[in-house]
Design an enzyme around this catalytic site. Sequence first.
Site, PDB file in Angstrom:
ATOM      1  N   ASP A 101      42.019 -75.207 -86.807  1.00 22.74           N
ATOM      2  CA  ASP A 101      41.141 -75.242 -87.974  1.00 22.74           C
ATOM      3  C   ASP A 101      41.644 -74.377 -89.124  1.00 22.74           C
ATOM      4  O   ASP A 101      41.547 -74.772 -90.294  1.00 22.74           O
ATOM      5  CB  ASP A 101      39.715 -74.853 -87.592  1.00 22.74           C
ATOM      6  N   GLN A 127      40.468 -73.205 -82.777  1.00 23.26           N
ATOM      7  CA  GLN A 127      41.627 -72.707 -82.054  1.00 23.26           C
ATOM      8  C   GLN A 127      41.245 -72.094 -80.710  1.00 23.26           C
ATOM      9  O   GLN A 127      40.099 -71.740 -80.475  1.00 23.26           O
ATOM     10  CB  GLN A 127      42.348 -71.654 -82.891  1.00 23.26           C
ATOM     11  N   HIS A 128      42.264 -71.971 -79.857  1.00 24.86           N
ATOM     12  CA  HIS A 128      42.255 -71.156 -78.630  1.00 24.86           C
ATOM     13  C   HIS A 128      41.482 -71.735 -77.459  1.00 24.86           C
ATOM     14  O   HIS A 128      41.706 -71.307 -76.322  1.00 24.86           O
ATOM     15  CB  HIS A 128      41.671 -69.756 -78.900  1.00 24.86           C
TER      16      HIS A 128
END
EC number: 2.7.1.17
Length: 504
Positions: free
Chosen positions: A268, A71-72
């Site tokens: 994820d 992520q991110h």
Amino acid sequence: MTLVAGVDSSTQSCKIVIRDTATGDLVRQGRASHPDGTSVDPAHWWTALQTAITRAGGLDDVAAISVAGQQHGMVCLDESGRVVRDALLWNDTRSAASAADLVASLGAEAWADAVGSVPVASFTIAKLRWLATHEPDHAARTAAVCLPHDWLTWRLMGSCGLESLTTDRGDASGTGYWSPITGAYREDLLKAAFGTVPLLPRVLGPLDSPGTTGRLEPSTPPTPGASTGSGGITGTSTGSGGITGVSSGAARVADIPKGILLAAGTGDNMAAALGVGALPGDVVVSIGTSGTAFAVADTPSRDAGGAVAGFADATGRFLPLVCTLNAARVLDAAAAMLGVSLDELGSLALQAPPGADGLTLVPYLEGERTPNLPRATGAVHGLRLTTSTPAHLARAAVEGMLCGLADALDALGLSPQRVLLIGGGARSEAVRRIAPTVFGRPVIVPPPGEYVADGAARQAAWLLSGGAEPPAWSTGSPAIHDADPTPGLRERYSEARAMTFGNA
């Protein structure tokens, strides 16, 4: 037999599993490593994906594929679709001051109301603020912004324009500029942070598809070589289907067939919830590079305190999540200090008494996200002659890591029906046996598997079936671990943390 593929493009590696859509049985799998660092050229992810596909025997017989990713991560693209700069990953803390500026400008409560979360250094919006402040030339070249799983899905589609970029609601909810509460981008927040609004991926629903795999045209940006590590089958997943072995050998890229149906993909953590079969009322504690505690919920969450990120999941529900930066790497560091393997570290930990006779490790080895201490370092308390043994340090490392995760579990504010323990760290016998003494409740450990990749495969199978819920694959019989809580352990940990960092 109809097959689907699930990809886990994580911080450290790319893993792919090929599973039977009807039963979920594992047919074959492969992996390739990613380079170290918190800033990475996305081309390495693409090379690793192709290498993992090759090591898994290719995709010629696969009907659908889904990509789950860390992520991110901030992937910036110029007007031609080329990467502007190395992607800043979730664990890159240079954006900590930018996150603090964003929170100060709007207020934590307003952020929680707007997007369900209060920005921290990990969030994409904080990284974009950092880019605009520190690399204005790169910011000016940025025509589109996407996440790691978005970029890989887009690459699988072949030579497509930026308008073909897609994401899903789960991964989008970790950007800081998409609201799981309203289901829409908050372009006003993005503009305030970045100065402009680049093209953003279209947000897909759980059963939407961005298209199919396509042919890579000669104009596709060149891909540099990547560190691929050792080849062959990875993980310890089992199934009644036979697993096809794949030789290691030199890495080579895959010939990806055209026309394979692409699922929306996801982040994820969202994929892990699918892979482990988490249901409303469950809390999952995952011990990987980062540590997470998350729950499947029917309603969105808002936490102005910033501990709980109000994410969406991959099924149309929600995934309130608490993340710690320091998880399995704490065990790696302790093993390195003692000069032992991870298995030997676990054996040492089980030789020491519960509570390690007061030796306490605060495991903030690379800063921390929960609590928000991006520049923190680790600390050891209670070191005496009697506790200066390898066994005591090993026990303190395991207990310190688990205490951090117990704080994350507590922050969710739930009374879970089940606590499921997953991730690479959960493969340690010491972690499994010590966890209930720290959490104060039994833990359920599903059979070992690549839960993120498995969840992505389950999403792909769901897309093919079009059912109301994901297919009910059997994950095998879990192990249940129970033990009495260690008296005073959590209290000593809290005191040690307060002595070092105050009441953060």
